[in-house]
Design a protein around this motif. Structure first.
Motif, mmCIF file in Angstrom:
data_model
loop_
_atom_site.group_PDB
_atom_site.id
_atom_site.type_symbol
_atom_site.label_atom_id
_atom_site.label_comp_id
_atom_site.label_asym_id
_atom_site.label_seq_id
_atom_site.Cartn_x
_atom_site.Cartn_y
_atom_site.Cartn_z
ATOM 1 N N UNK A 1 0.858 -1.178 0.000
ATOM 2 C CA UNK A 1 0.000 0.000 0.000
ATOM 3 C C UNK A 1 0.893 1.226 0.000
ATOM 4 N N UNK A 2 0.390 2.283 -0.535
ATOM 5 C CA UNK A 2 1.216 3.477 -0.638
ATOM 6 C C UNK A 2 0.619 4.656 0.100
ATOM 7 N N UNK A 3 1.490 5.515 0.542
ATOM 8 C CA UNK A 3 1.085 6.771 1.165
ATOM 9 C C UNK A 3 1.843 7.877 0.464
ATOM 10 N N UNK A 4 1.178 8.941 0.195
ATOM 11 C CA UNK A 4 1.878 10.080 -0.390
ATOM 12 C C UNK A 4 2.777 10.718 0.652
ATOM 13 N N UNK A 5 3.951 11.099 0.188
ATOM 14 C CA UNK A 5 4.843 11.851 1.050
ATOM 15 C C UNK A 5 4.244 13.246 1.190
ATOM 16 N N UNK A 6 4.391 13.832 2.364
ATOM 17 C CA UNK A 6 3.850 15.174 2.573
ATOM 18 C C UNK A 6 4.319 16.105 1.468
ATOM 19 N N UNK A 7 3.419 16.924 0.992
ATOM 20 C CA UNK A 7 3.736 17.863 -0.079
ATOM 21 C C UNK A 7 4.914 18.765 0.292
ATOM 22 N N UNK A 8 5.017 19.123 1.559
ATOM 23 C CA UNK A 8 6.130 19.983 1.988
ATOM 24 C C UNK A 8 7.474 19.278 1.785
ATOM 25 N N UNK A 9 7.530 17.943 1.984
ATOM 26 C CA UNK A 9 8.770 17.195 1.753
ATOM 27 C C UNK A 9 9.070 17.117 0.256
ATOM 28 N N UNK A 10 8.034 16.890 -0.527
ATOM 29 C CA UNK A 10 8.211 16.845 -1.979
ATOM 30 C C UNK A 10 8.780 18.168 -2.481
ATOM 31 N N UNK A 11 8.239 19.268 -1.968
ATOM 32 C CA UNK A 11 8.737 20.591 -2.374
ATOM 33 C C UNK A 11 10.199 20.776 -1.995
ATOM 34 N N UNK A 12 10.577 20.301 -0.812
ATOM 35 C CA UNK A 12 11.974 20.409 -0.372
ATOM 36 C C UNK A 12 12.896 19.603 -1.295
ATOM 37 N N UNK A 13 12.448 18.436 -1.717
ATOM 38 C CA UNK A 13 13.242 17.600 -2.628
ATOM 39 C C UNK A 13 13.407 18.304 -3.970
ATOM 40 N N UNK A 14 12.315 18.851 -4.496
ATOM 41 C CA UNK A 14 12.370 19.566 -5.777
ATOM 42 C C UNK A 14 13.247 20.812 -5.654
ATOM 43 N N UNK A 15 13.131 21.526 -4.550
ATOM 44 C CA UNK A 15 13.988 22.699 -4.318
ATOM 45 C C UNK A 15 15.464 22.307 -4.314
ATOM 46 N N UNK A 16 15.783 21.173 -3.693
ATOM 47 C CA UNK A 16 17.175 20.715 -3.647
ATOM 48 C C UNK A 16 17.678 20.359 -5.044
ATOM 49 N N UNK A 17 16.811 19.810 -5.865
ATOM 50 C CA UNK A 17 17.188 19.505 -7.250
ATOM 51 C C UNK A 17 17.471 20.800 -7.998
ATOM 52 N N UNK A 18 16.562 21.747 -7.894
ATOM 53 C CA UNK A 18 16.699 23.013 -8.626
ATOM 54 C C UNK A 18 17.874 23.857 -8.149
ATOM 55 N N UNK A 19 18.147 23.830 -6.854
ATOM 56 C CA UNK A 19 19.221 24.670 -6.323
ATOM 57 C C UNK A 19 20.607 24.103 -6.609
ATOM 58 N N UNK A 20 20.661 22.826 -6.956
ATOM 59 C CA UNK A 20 21.948 22.185 -7.196
ATOM 60 C C UNK A 20 22.600 21.661 -5.934
ATOM 61 N N UNK A 21 21.925 21.777 -4.793
ATOM 62 C CA UNK A 21 22.533 21.327 -3.537
ATOM 63 C C UNK A 21 22.778 19.819 -3.512
ATOM 64 N N UNK A 22 22.046 19.069 -4.324
ATOM 65 C CA UNK A 22 22.254 17.621 -4.352
ATOM 66 C C UNK A 22 23.583 17.241 -5.005
ATOM 67 N N UNK A 23 24.176 18.176 -5.748
ATOM 68 C CA UNK A 23 25.468 17.906 -6.375
ATOM 69 C C UNK A 23 26.558 17.693 -5.322
ATOM 70 N N UNK A 24 26.384 18.302 -4.148
ATOM 71 C CA UNK A 24 27.373 18.196 -3.087
ATOM 72 C C UNK A 24 26.922 17.296 -1.939
#
Length: 110
Positions: A10-33
């Motif tokens: 069964x699945x549960x959606x991750x909180x939208x606030x966490x999803x936004x943080x993940x997308x922000x990290x992708x866009x900011x480039x912070x995941x590169x480090x």
């Protein structure tokens, strides 16, 4: 886009606030480090930390109360991928068949 966490069939959606943080990290480039943990079988590399996202959310096994169920599902999914990858063994892709080998190498290992 909202990420889905699956546990015990069964699945549960991750909180939208966490999803936004993940997308922000992708866009900011912070995941590169970022530091990463490699997940066996699929070879996926998952960041160990994203600001504002609990560690448990980032590590799929940690979202499962039944760790054996997680492993069973992981290997079942890997088996399905391998079965689908078998079609590539019937084709020569690339002049020296190197692309076929690369595609097969990208599949699960266990």
């Amino acid at each position: 886009m909202n990420f889905l966490r699956i546990s015990n069939g069964s699945g549960n959606r991750i909180k939208l606030s966490y999803t936004k943080k993940i997308i922000d990290a992708i866009h900011s480039g912070s995941l590169l480090n970022a530091n990463y943990i490699k997940i066996d079988v699929f070879g996926l590399e998952i960041p160990t930390e994203i600001e504002g996202v609990p560690f448990e959310i980032l590590q799929p096994m940690n979202t499962w109360s039944d760790k054996n169920g997680y492993n069973e599902t992981l290997f079942k999914l890997a088996g399905l991928f391998i079965k689908n990858f078998e079609v590539f063994t019937n084709y020569k892709i690339g002049e020296d068949n190197s692309l076929t080998k690369e595609i097969l190498a990208a599949g699960p290992n266990f």
